[in-house]
Enzyme design. Structure first.
Site, PDB file in Angstrom:
ATOM      1  N   GLU A 162       7.615  -6.796   1.259  1.00 39.95           N
ATOM      2  CA  GLU A 162       6.456  -6.716   2.138  1.00 39.95           C
ATOM      3  C   GLU A 162       5.468  -7.856   1.852  1.00 39.95           C
ATOM      4  OE1 GLU A 162       5.589  -4.854   4.636  1.00 39.95           O
ATOM      5  OE2 GLU A 162       6.512  -2.880   4.517  1.00 39.95           O
ATOM      6  N   LYS A 193      -2.145  -1.599  -3.693  1.00 37.27           N
ATOM      7  CA  LYS A 193      -3.024  -0.432  -3.686  1.00 37.27           C
ATOM      8  C   LYS A 193      -2.178   0.830  -3.798  1.00 37.27           C
ATOM      9  CE  LYS A 193      -6.494   1.875  -0.767  1.00 37.27           C
ATOM     10  NZ  LYS A 193      -7.215   1.879   0.520  1.00 37.27           N
ATOM     11  N   LYS A 201       0.856  -1.180   0.000  1.00 37.15           N
ATOM     12  CA  LYS A 201       0.000   0.000   0.000  1.00 37.15           C
ATOM     13  C   LYS A 201       0.893   1.231   0.000  1.00 37.15           C
ATOM     14  CE  LYS A 201      -3.750   2.272   2.546  1.00 37.15           C
ATOM     15  NZ  LYS A 201      -4.620   2.219   3.742  1.00 37.15           N
TER      16      LYS A 201
END
Length: 337
Positions: free
Chosen positions: A245, A260, A208
């Site tokens: 991640e 995202k 994100k």
């Protein structure tokens, strides 16, 4: 008289583009309603739906008005909804404690939808605190010895665990932590399992970014946020960090991982898809939606065609699940093909 002799071209790719049925037969990517997840907002303290000014056609719903929206998604073949709660301003505090309250708006909405629809559609709950804190950050704040204020990672993770358990209890099939806190997936998996919710899955916001595309979303959730989230969301310039991640989240027990935003990060979607043993999602976010709507309103683009092209591109990049404000409408378009 001019003549146009046939070229000696034995390989002609256009042969497979000669008609609609031929193009459908040879299509490499097939976007379907089951690939789509409808994002919905439920707001406490309102009597009727409130349109989100920066996201035309999207609404903050009441507990009553959200149910027909879920039914529309089911009827269109949409696989899941992603549910966000918008509390009253007076219910927000520094810890975001209404997020895990049984009578909090998000948990009430989850319970109402689960009771009404059971297993007809997957209920994904947003598991983050930014809508619920009075400062708008994704966790409690702390101040270090030098006076620097930041989100307290471990305190935020503890809150996410309480939130996840409350959402599972309310009836969520999937919890979805979006705060980008270190260790959040492992802690939530352990908390859910210990509480007897080993069947509840985790959709991790693994990549994100601290993106400018999120702007209209703040209107959607009535955020009081000022500043930025660059200390915990990723730098848009980074690529390897996303892979790292995502790998960490998978190792910690994520059942699905997410990128995202989507359209500016198709390379990240593809690279994570190439190594991920779990399904990969992408979130076609508020700013991406708003740009299409704004250009379409001016008559500059074909709204339907551009929306479907954007979603198809996200799917082509590797996302098997796409969170989008177009989900139900796009599913209807796909069903008419």
């Amino acid at each position: 008289m001019f003549s146009n002799p046939t070229l000696d071209v034995p390989v002609r790719p256009r042969r497979l583009r000669t008609s609609g049925p031929m193009r459908a037969l040879t299509a490499e990517t097939r976007l379907a309603p089951a690939n789509l997840i409808q994002v919905l907002f439920v707001r406490d303290g309102i009597d009727s739906p409130v349109e989100i000014a920066s996201m035309p056609g999207q609404y903050q719903h009441t507990l009553d008005s959200v149910l027909p929206e879920v039914q529309k998604a089911i009827d269109a073949g949409v696989a899941a909804i992603d549910l966000f709660g918008v509390p009253k301003d007076e219910d927000k505090d520094a810890a975001g404690s209404v997020a895990w309250a049984e009578d909090g708006i998000l948990n009430r909405a989850i319970a109402a939808i689960r009771q009404e629809f059971g297993e007809q559609i997957v209920i994904i709950a947003d598991t983050c605190l930014d809508e619920f804190t009075d400062h708008g950050h994704c966790g409690p704040l702390s101040t270090d010895d030098f006076g620097v204020v930041s989100v307290d990672n471990d305190a935020a993770v503890e809150a996410y665990c309480k939130m996840a358990i409350s959402q599972a209890k309310a009836g969520a099939h999937t919890v979805s932590p979006s705060g980008m806190m270190d260790g959040q997936i492992a802690a939530m998996r352990a908390a859910l399992d210990d509480a007897g919710y080993s069947h509840v899955s985790i959709l991790a916001y693994s990549a994100k970014y601290a993106s400018a595309f999120f702007g209209p979303f703040r209107d959607a959730v009535g955020s009081t946020f000022t500043g930025d989230r660059k200390t915990y969301q990723q730098d848009p310039a980074n690529r390897r960090e996303s892979l790292y991640e995502a790998a960490l989240d998978i190792e910690e027990g994520a059942d699905m991982v997410m990128v995202k935003p989507a359209t500016a990060y198709l390379d990240i979607i593809r690279e994570i898809t190439d190594f991920s043993p779990v399904p990969v999602a992408a979130y076609h976010v508020s700013g991406e939606y708003a740009m299409i709507e704004a250009a379409a309103a001016q008559g500059w683009i074909d709204r339907k065609a551009v929306a479907l092209e954007a979603l198809t591109g996200i799917h082509r990049a590797g996302a098997t699940m796409i969170l989008t404000y177009y989900a139900t409408e796009a599913a209807g378009w796909l069903n008419q093909r």
